[in-house]
Write a protein that holds these residues in place. Structure first.
Motif, short mmCIF file in Angstrom:
data_model
loop_
_atom_site.label_atom_id
_atom_site.label_comp_id
_atom_site.label_asym_id
_atom_site.label_seq_id
_atom_site.Cartn_x
_atom_site.Cartn_y
_atom_site.Cartn_z
N SER A 280 0.83 -1.21 0.00
CA SER A 280 0.00 0.00 0.00
C SER A 280 0.86 1.26 0.00
O SER A 280 0.53 2.25 -0.66
CB SER A 280 -0.91 -0.02 1.23
OG SER A 280 -1.69 1.15 1.30
N LYS A 282 3.83 1.52 -1.29
CA LYS A 282 4.34 1.69 -2.66
C LYS A 282 3.28 2.32 -3.56
O LYS A 282 3.58 3.20 -4.37
CB LYS A 282 4.77 0.33 -3.22
CG LYS A 282 6.02 -0.23 -2.56
CD LYS A 282 6.41 -1.56 -3.19
CE LYS A 282 7.68 -2.13 -2.56
NZ LYS A 282 8.04 -3.44 -3.13
N LYS A 283 2.02 1.84 -3.34
CA LYS A 283 0.94 2.42 -4.15
C LYS A 283 0.74 3.90 -3.82
O LYS A 283 0.49 4.71 -4.71
CB LYS A 283 -0.36 1.66 -3.90
CG LYS A 283 -0.36 0.25 -4.50
CD LYS A 283 -1.71 -0.42 -4.26
CE LYS A 283 -1.74 -1.80 -4.88
NZ LYS A 283 -3.03 -2.48 -4.65
N ASP A 284 0.87 4.22 -2.49
CA ASP A 284 0.73 5.62 -2.10
C ASP A 284 1.81 6.49 -2.73
O ASP A 284 1.55 7.63 -3.15
CB ASP A 284 0.80 5.74 -0.57
CG ASP A 284 -0.45 5.18 0.10
OD1 ASP A 284 -1.46 5.03 -0.60
OD2 ASP A 284 -0.39 4.89 1.31
N GLU A 286 3.36 5.76 -5.52
CA GLU A 286 3.00 5.88 -6.94
C GLU A 286 1.86 6.86 -7.14
O GLU A 286 1.85 7.64 -8.11
CB GLU A 286 2.61 4.49 -7.47
CG GLU A 286 3.77 3.50 -7.51
CD GLU A 286 3.32 2.12 -7.93
OE1 GLU A 286 2.09 1.94 -8.13
OE2 GLU A 286 4.16 1.21 -8.04
N LYS A 287 0.89 6.81 -6.16
CA LYS A 287 -0.25 7.73 -6.28
C LYS A 287 0.21 9.18 -6.11
O LYS A 287 -0.29 10.08 -6.79
CB LYS A 287 -1.29 7.37 -5.23
CG LYS A 287 -2.59 8.15 -5.36
CD LYS A 287 -3.62 7.67 -4.36
CE LYS A 287 -4.92 8.43 -4.53
NZ LYS A 287 -5.95 7.97 -3.55
#
Length: 516
Positions: A280, A282-284, A286-287
């Motif tokens: 999550s 990493k996704k944050d 990326e986001k």
């Protein structure tokens, strides 16, 4: 393995020491206090027997036949020799056949003060301790007077007690040796019974240390697994515990095994959550990068959207200033273009401000209960003239009265956007249909228009700011690409959903509102 053997040896030694200690304590008590207790008990028996004979003498029952049984039991049970003499020296009762010899022995024992010691004096009677040098034995002798004045003498030997104590001590020694031997065997078996499941728990903890969470403690597995009984490495298969049985009652080792199973599952879940949190994160990241790119794209889009109307306004304003065309019709046209472009810019700025307030939570949501049909009907009637001008048919699907929860003014904004999109993209049969789909707690309001479906690659992006599927057509009717972004922000502020569905003959936009 050494630790396990060490624990086994410690348990064996502990059990043997406890058993030997218990026997030793019994031996010490037997050697030290048994004789004293025996003497005290003998004195008590003699005192009770004296009271019985005294009471019988007072009741004139001493020489009766009915007292014979009591007298014989008294002598036999207490191992006593008793002699009762009247005041004139006649023997009334005797437990020995040779009464004269017994009388003389008792009198000699009493009057031999050098060898007799008074151990209890109660007035009516005295108890003496006497050593017989000839027989090398010790006696207790009671001499006293009964209620009717008759004289009584009792004698009991203490030598039998000493013999019993010696026999008891030798017996305790034999019992101690047997107890220690049996304790060693039992202790070894018990120690192995304890250390085998501990070995299983040790193996499980080692596997958990290696992040192998399939290791589970199985109750009684060491009894069934020959490898574990031989003391080799044990790797139990995953235990399938039924629901609710993880914490059933058992001994401490079983409970420890259950706790280790729970710990293993908890660690596995925690590591899984950490990995999920890492993913999550990493996704944050990326986001965040994506948001930064969107911010740059937003600035670029705003610049692009404002550049065209500003250029038109500037061009036509300069034309008016330089009086390119002096006729009134040309001036009116120039003014209309300037006003129109300024109006578009004004509407876009207002939408941007509205969207910004919604996204940052600055716009307060007022939840109230209202009739959605009344709102939809009013918006549809307001747009009916524009629909008729473009040859569009409106089908309201006989909407019934339904009350929902929401911010009425914001819901009106959503319906306005949906109707505006439907009107501007209606083609083919040119039909717009508004209908409801109701569940137990939600009402879905759908606005459908015939025409071309939205390309699949664009469906997820139509809710983004300034995104336009057909830029030329959007520019043609003055769209800015912000309307659906406002719809999404409004529905998010309600905590409800919205979406789009492609059909073969058109597109359906929908939103959901709570009815309870």
């Amino acid at each position: 393995m050494k630790k396990r053997h060490s624990l086994t040896l410690q348990i064996m030694l502990m059990i043997c020491v406890l058993a030997a200690g218990a026997v030793l304590v019994c031996w010490i008590l037997n050697s030290t206090f048994l004789e004293r207790y025996y003497v005290m008990q003998k004195k008590t028996n003699m005192t009770e027997s004296f009271q019985t004979l005294s009471n019988a003498s007072a009741d004139n029952l001493l020489q009766s036949e009915e007292f014979d049984v009591t007298f014989d039991n008294m002598c036999a049970n207490n191992n006593m020799t008793i002699l009762v003499i009247s005041a004139d020296g006649v023997v009334i009762r005797s437990s020995a056949a040779d009464m004269d010899t017994l009388r003389q022995e008792l009198l000699n024992a009493v009057w031999d003060t050098q060898r007799a010691e008074v151990v209890q004096d109660e007035g009516d009677y005295q108890i003496y301790s006497k050593n017989d040098a000839r027989l090398n034995s010790e006696y207790l002798i009671l001499v006293g007077a009964l209620e009717n004045g008759e004289m009584i003498m009792m004698r009991t030997s203490l030598e039998s007690m000493r013999v019993s104590a010696e026999i008891s001590s030798r017996f305790l020694l034999i019992v101690a040796l047997i107890t220690i031997a049996v304790s060693s065997i039992v202790g070894g078996l018990m120690a192995r019974r304890f250390t085998r499941p501990i070995l299983q728990l040790t193996n499980i903890s080692r596997r958990m240390m290696e992040l192998d969470f399939d290791a589970k403690y199985v109750r009684g597995a060491w009894k069934k697994d020959p490898a574990l009984r031989l003391g080799s490495s044990f790797r139990p298969a995953e235990a399938a515990f039924p629901d609710g049985d993880e914490m059933v009652s058992g001994n401490e080792i079983d409970l420890l095994g259950d706790h280790m199973n729970y710990l293993s599952e908890t660690l596995e879940q925690t590591i899984s959550e950490l990995k999920s949190a890492n993913a999550s994160l990493k996704k944050d990241i990326e986001k965040k990068t994506q948001i930064d790119e969107m911010r740059k794209e937003f600035l670029s889009n705003v610049s692009h959207e404002l550049k065209t109307p500003l250029a038109l306004i500037q061009g036509y304003a300069e034309g008016l200033q330089e009086c390119i065309n002096d006729d009134e019709e040309s001036r009116d046209f120039y003014c209309e273009v300037i006003i129109d472009e300024a109006d578009k810019m004004n509407r876009m700025v207002k939408k941007l401000l509205t969207l910004n307030q919604l996204e940052f939570g600055n716009d307060q949501v007022v939840m109230e209960r209202f009739d959605i049909t009344e709102l939809v009907t009013g918006m549809a009637n307001a747009s009916r003239i524009l629909m008729e001008k473009q040859g569009i048919s409106l089908d309201m699907d006989d909407l019934r009265e339904v009350y929902v929860w929401g911010d009425e003014f914001k819901v009106e904004e959503v319906v306005t956007n949906y109707l505006s999109n439907a009107i501007n993209h209606c083609e083919g049969e040119k039909i717009i249909r508004i209908f409801y789909t109701q569940t137990e707690e939600l009402l879905r309001v759908s606005v459908f228009n015939t025409g071309k479906p939205i390309p699949e690659e664009d469906i997820d992006q139509i809710w983004d700011k300034f995104y336009k599927v057909d830029k030329a057509r959007t520019r043609e009717y003055g769209g800015s690409g912000i309307g659906l972004s406002i719809v999404k922000a409004i529905m998010d502020s309600f905590g409800q959903s919205c979406g789009v569905i492609n059909h073969e003959d058109g597109v359906e936009f929908w939103m959901e509102l709570s009815t309870k």
